[in-house]
Design an enzyme around this catalytic site. Structure first.
Site, PDB file in Angstrom:
ATOM      1  N   ASP A   6      56.177  30.238  37.909  1.00 35.75           N
ATOM      2  CA  ASP A   6      55.341  30.220  38.907  1.00 35.75           C
ATOM      3  C   ASP A   6      54.180  29.411  38.618  1.00 35.75           C
ATOM      4  O   ASP A   6      53.716  29.056  37.066  1.00 35.75           O
ATOM      5  CB  ASP A   6      55.035  31.463  39.232  1.00 35.75           C
ATOM      6  CG  ASP A   6      53.903  31.808  40.406  1.00 35.75           C
ATOM      7  OD1 ASP A   6      54.016  31.103  41.450  1.00 35.75           O
ATOM      8  OD2 ASP A   6      52.986  32.516  40.133  1.00 35.75           O
ATOM      9  N   ASP A   8      50.577  29.413  40.684  1.00 32.81           N
ATOM     10  CA  ASP A   8      49.246  30.150  40.853  1.00 32.81           C
ATOM     11  C   ASP A   8      49.165  31.425  39.944  1.00 32.81           C
ATOM     12  O   ASP A   8      49.932  32.284  39.909  1.00 32.81           O
ATOM     13  CB  ASP A   8      49.070  30.551  42.400  1.00 32.81           C
ATOM     14  CG  ASP A   8      48.999  29.163  43.193  1.00 32.81           C
ATOM     15  OD1 ASP A   8      48.489  28.129  42.643  1.00 32.81           O
ATOM     16  OD2 ASP A   8      49.691  29.064  44.299  1.00 32.81           O
ATOM     17  N   ASP A 137      53.506  36.243  38.377  1.00 37.17           N
ATOM     18  CA  ASP A 137      52.279  37.335  38.360  1.00 37.17           C
ATOM     19  C   ASP A 137      52.425  38.255  39.562  1.00 37.17           C
ATOM     20  O   ASP A 137      51.763  39.257  39.474  1.00 37.17           O
ATOM     21  CB  ASP A 137      50.990  36.869  38.317  1.00 37.17           C
ATOM     22  CG  ASP A 137      50.660  35.997  39.636  1.00 37.17           C
ATOM     23  OD1 ASP A 137      51.542  34.884  39.917  1.00 37.17           O
ATOM     24  OD2 ASP A 137      49.614  36.222  40.115  1.00 37.17           O
TER      25      ASP A 137
HETATM   26 MG   LIG Z   1      51.371  33.402  41.188  1.00 40.15          MG
END
Ligand SMILES: [Mg+2]
Length: 179
Positions: A6, A8, A137
Site C-alpha cells: 500500500d 498512503d 495500514d
Molecule cells: Mg494506507
C-alpha cells in the site's frame, strides 16, 4: 513470492503531510496528533464542522506529490526486490481522484525511479488483486472477493492497534516476514 505494498501511510506519509498543512493553515484550531488517532480516516477523526476543512487540504493540488516517504520504506521495498521478491504498489485512489491519481504516479517516479511506475496497481478493490502478502495500514480490507489471495499484514499505526493481526514496520519487516 509477490508482495503488494500500500502507499498512503505505509510508503508515503499522508498523516504527517496533513498535520503539517493543517497546523500551518489553522493554527487556532484543534488537531489530533497521530498517537491519539483511533479512527483510520483522518476526516472522521475531526468534528463534523471541521471536516470540510480537512478534506480541502488533502484534495488540493500537490498534497499527494509532496508527501514525505515513511522512514525506511523506500529502502525496504528496494531490498525486497533485490532479494527476489516481486513487488507491486497496490493503492486506492481517493473517490475524488483529480489530483491524487496523477500525483501517486509522480510520487513513485520521484522516490523510486521511472521503472517502478510499471509496478503501480490503482484499484478501489484490493481483494481482486492476486498476491501472497498485502502490507497495508487499513484495519479491515473488504471487497467483492470474500477470501482474497493475499494475507493482509498490517503496517503498524496507532489507529489499527485494536485489530489482532500480524503487523510490521519498516524497522522490523525482515523478522516479521522471516527473511
Ligand atoms: Mg494506507
Amino acid at each position: 513470492m509477490r508482495i503488494l505494498v500500500d502507499m498512503d501511510d505505509v510508503l508515503a506519509d499522508f498523516d504527517a503531510e496533513f498535520l503539517k498543512r493543517w497546523r500551518a493553515r489553522h493554527p487556532e484550531k484543534m488537531y489530533v496528533p497521530l498517537e491519539e488517532r483511533t479512527i483510520f480516516y483522518v476526516k472522521e477523526s475531526y468534528p463534523q464542522d471541521l471536516q470540510p476543512l480537512v478534506s480541502e487540504i488533502y484534495l488540493e493540488p500537490g498534497f499527494f506529490r509532496e508527501m514525505m516517504p515513511v522512514d525506511g520504506g523506500v529502502e525496504a521495498v528496494k531490498t525486497m526486490q533485490q532479494m527476489g521478491l516481486e513487488i507491486f504498489f497496490c493503492t486506492s485512489p481517493l473517490y475524488v481522484y483529480k489530483n491524487c491519481v496523477l500525483e501517486k504516479y509522480e510520487w513513485v517516479e520521484h522516490h523510486f525511479g521511472a521503472e517502478w511506475v510499471n509496478r503501480i496497481i490503482l484499484t478501489r478493490d484490493k481483494t481482486l488483486v492476486k498476491g501472497d502478502i498485502l502490507i497495508d495500514d487499513k484495519p479491515i480490507i473488504t471487497g467483492v472477493e470474500s477470501t482474497p489471495m493475499w494475507e493482509h499484514i498490517l503496517y503498524d499505526r496507532p489507529y489499527n492497534r485494536d485489530v489482532n493481526r500480524k503487523r510490521l514496520t519498516w524497522q522490523n519487516w525482515k523478522q516479521v516476514l522471516g527473511m
